[in-house]
Design a protein around this motif. Structure first.
Motif, PDB file in Angstrom:
ATOM      1  N   ALA A 266       1.248  -1.073   0.030  1.00  6.41           N
ATOM      2  CA  ALA A 266      -0.317  -0.137   0.142  1.00  6.41           C
ATOM      3  C   ALA A 266       0.954   1.408  -0.090  1.00  6.41           C
ATOM      4  CB  ALA A 266      -1.293  -0.094   1.352  1.00  6.41           C
ATOM      5  N   VAL A 267       1.656   1.073   0.948  1.00  6.76           N
ATOM      6  CA  VAL A 267       2.861   2.026   0.782  1.00  6.76           C
ATOM      7  C   VAL A 267       3.934   2.780  -0.581  1.00  6.76           C
ATOM      8  CG1 VAL A 267       4.998   3.777   1.662  1.00  6.76           C
ATOM      9  CG2 VAL A 267       2.788   2.264   3.505  1.00  6.76           C
ATOM     10  N   LEU A 268       4.006   1.417  -0.989  1.00  9.78           N
ATOM     11  CA  LEU A 268       4.487   1.589  -2.029  1.00  9.78           C
ATOM     12  C   LEU A 268       3.740   1.960  -3.005  1.00  9.78           C
ATOM     13  CD1 LEU A 268       6.992   0.336  -4.626  1.00  9.78           C
ATOM     14  CD2 LEU A 268       5.809  -1.760  -4.421  1.00  9.78           C
ATOM     15  N   LEU A 269       2.382   1.763  -3.016  1.00  8.94           N
ATOM     16  CA  LEU A 269       1.579   2.575  -4.342  1.00  8.94           C
ATOM     17  C   LEU A 269       1.379   3.843  -3.691  1.00  8.94           C
ATOM     18  CD1 LEU A 269      -1.998  -0.010  -5.152  1.00  8.94           C
ATOM     19  CD2 LEU A 269      -0.112   0.575  -6.553  1.00  8.94           C
ATOM     20  N   ARG A 270       1.831   4.138  -3.105  1.00  5.68           N
ATOM     21  CA  ARG A 270       0.783   5.890  -2.781  1.00  5.68           C
ATOM     22  C   ARG A 270       2.891   6.571  -2.981  1.00  5.68           C
ATOM     23  NH1 ARG A 270      -3.130   6.639   0.103  1.00  5.68           N
ATOM     24  NH2 ARG A 270      -3.711   5.279   1.608  1.00  5.68           N
ATOM     25  N   VAL A 298       7.449  -5.162  -5.718  1.00  6.33           N
ATOM     26  CA  VAL A 298       6.448  -4.773  -7.310  1.00  6.33           C
ATOM     27  C   VAL A 298       6.974  -5.573  -8.486  1.00  6.33           C
ATOM     28  CG1 VAL A 298       8.057  -3.926  -9.813  1.00  6.33           C
ATOM     29  CG2 VAL A 298       8.556  -2.797  -6.957  1.00  6.33           C
ATOM     30  N   ALA A 299       6.685  -7.039  -7.917  1.00  5.09           N
ATOM     31  CA  ALA A 299       7.068  -8.032  -8.594  1.00  5.09           C
ATOM     32  C   ALA A 299       4.924  -8.492  -8.027  1.00  5.09           C
ATOM     33  CB  ALA A 299       7.617  -9.951  -8.697  1.00  5.09           C
ATOM     34  N   ARG A 300       4.778  -8.127  -7.358  1.00  6.75           N
ATOM     35  CA  ARG A 300       3.507  -8.675  -6.639  1.00  6.75           C
ATOM     36  C   ARG A 300       2.052  -7.630  -7.213  1.00  6.75           C
ATOM     37  NH1 ARG A 300       0.558 -11.701  -3.059  1.00  6.75           N
ATOM     38  NH2 ARG A 300      -1.877 -10.948  -2.666  1.00  6.75           N
ATOM     39  N   LEU A 301       2.550  -6.705  -7.281  1.00  8.39           N
ATOM     40  CA  LEU A 301       1.528  -5.530  -7.950  1.00  8.39           C
ATOM     41  C   LEU A 301       1.698  -5.877  -9.458  1.00  8.39           C
ATOM     42  CD1 LEU A 301       2.639  -3.069  -5.329  1.00  8.39           C
ATOM     43  CD2 LEU A 301       0.539  -3.795  -4.911  1.00  8.39           C
ATOM     44  N   ARG A 302       2.639  -5.962  -9.684  1.00 10.56           N
ATOM     45  CA  ARG A 302       2.631  -5.935 -11.368  1.00 10.56           C
ATOM     46  C   ARG A 302       2.063  -7.071 -12.031  1.00 10.56           C
ATOM     47  NH1 ARG A 302       8.241  -5.316 -12.107  1.00 10.56           N
ATOM     48  NH2 ARG A 302       8.095  -7.542 -12.407  1.00 10.56           N
ATOM     49  N   ARG A 303       2.159  -8.330 -10.794  1.00 10.56           N
ATOM     50  CA  ARG A 303       0.742 -10.187 -11.492  1.00 10.56           C
ATOM     51  C   ARG A 303      -0.204  -8.851 -11.338  1.00 10.56           C
ATOM     52  NH1 ARG A 303       5.527 -12.190  -9.013  1.00 10.56           N
ATOM     53  NH2 ARG A 303       4.592 -12.786  -6.591  1.00 10.56           N
TER      54      ARG A 303
END
Length: 333
Positions: A266-270, A298-303
């Motif tokens: 969530a922090v990464l998205l923000r 990053v890989a998880r959010l990309r998937r």
């Protein structure tokens, strides 16, 4: 003179370039990836995972799309409207239009085949029944291997279009065309050259060009050029290689994203919303984690279709997809 295939632009054509996302065409490209003897680059793992899911009803489409590596009957690629299309809308435009030259297009397709294909014979001998067979087959294939995962793929395609629109707005149409797909396409005004068998130049004659990104087209570009439609060029979406390299698997029968985001993601998205284009090391510093951990997030959010990664030389830069922005806007993250 026969040479590398080229589209010939006029100034009017440059002003009539547009983009389209075509879900039914992705089913065609997926069927091609399943039907060809050797899978296009990056799709071997996907083929292995979805083959057990294929229903018998999908066989006519797989045979049709695997019959030739580059060609399909033109009527299967209808002219995209200005509005977004659903799979059902596009399927209907391809198979339910009584004005579509099914017979002429199928005969032309049959002429480039080395051996006969039963569904092609059906289309020639019994056009109406051949259409119905294909319609049922496309629906079965779509439901079995694509429908559940379409939101993630659509997010990647929308991100591709958004990126290229921003690039054209900031740096001009020439810069956008010059970076469209460097391994397969080269822009040298007034010519757009692309990889393929030698062919005579094709003048756009003021009709412009529809550019269509694809997640399943990983081994080149496809063209749709005839006298009754605006010319179309299908090209690999800029995140397609990363999508398949991550070992993307279908989300399951309900199509939901897998599990909650978790605090770090969530922090990464923000963080990427505030600072788009960060590298993995910069992401790690922002999160206070090791680079390997940042890379895994990053890989998880990309998937999940929330983040896209673009590689240039040895650098990887990350930014949100439209789906990622939607999650933030809805305060889900």
């Amino acid at each position: 003179m026969v040479r590398v295939p080229r589209l010939v632009f006029s100034g009017l054509d440059v002003g009539r370039i547009r983009f389209a996302i075509m879900p039914f065409q992705e089913v065609l490209k997926a069927a091609r990836g399943l039907g060809l003897r050797h899978p296009p680059p990056g799709l071997a793992g996907w083929r292995h995972s979805v083959r057990p899911l294929l229903p018998a009803a999908a066989r006519p489409v797989l045979a049709l799309c695997g019959a030739h590596p580059r060609h399909l009957p033109d009527f299967l690629t209808p002219q995209p409207p200005a509005r977004p299309w659903s799979f059902e809308d596009e399927l209907s435009a391809a198979l339910d239009d009584p004005a579509a030259p099914v017979m002429a297009d199928t005969v032309a397709f049959a002429d480039v085949l080395r051996s006969t294909v039963p569904v092609v014979d059906d289309l020639i001998q019994h056009p109406d029944e051949g259409r119905r067979i294909l319609e049922r087959s496309f629906v079965a294939l779509h439901r079995a291997v694509l429908a559940a995962d379409w939101p993630r793929m659509q997010a990647q395609l929308a991100a591709d279009v958004s990126y290229r629109a921003r690039l054209a707005a900031r740096h001009g149409v020439a810069a956008m065309l010059d970076t469209l797909c460097p391994q397969f396409v080269r822009w040298r005004y007034p010519y757009l050259e692309f990889a393929g068998p030698p062919a005579a130049d094709h003048a756009l004659d003021g009709r412009g060009l529809v550019l269509v990104p694809s997640m399943f087209l990983t081994d080149g570009v496809h063209r749709q050029l005839n006298d009754r439609q605006q010319p179309m060029l299908f090209y690999p979406a800029r995140t397609a290689a990363e999508f398949w390299r991550d070992g993307a698997r279908f989300a399951g029968p309900d199509g939901r994203l897998a599990g909650p985001l978790g605090v770090h993601r969530a922090v990464l998205l923000r963080t990427l919303a505030a600072r788009p284009g960060l590298g993995t090391g910069e992401v790690a510093a922002a999160l206070g984690v090791a680079p390997s951990t940042a890379s895994a997030h990053v890989a998880r959010l990309r998937r999940d279709g929330l983040v896209m990664t673009v590689r240039s030389a040895r650098n990887a830069r990350h930014e949100l997809t439209p789906l990622g922005w939607q999650l933030l806007d809805a305060n889900i993250a």
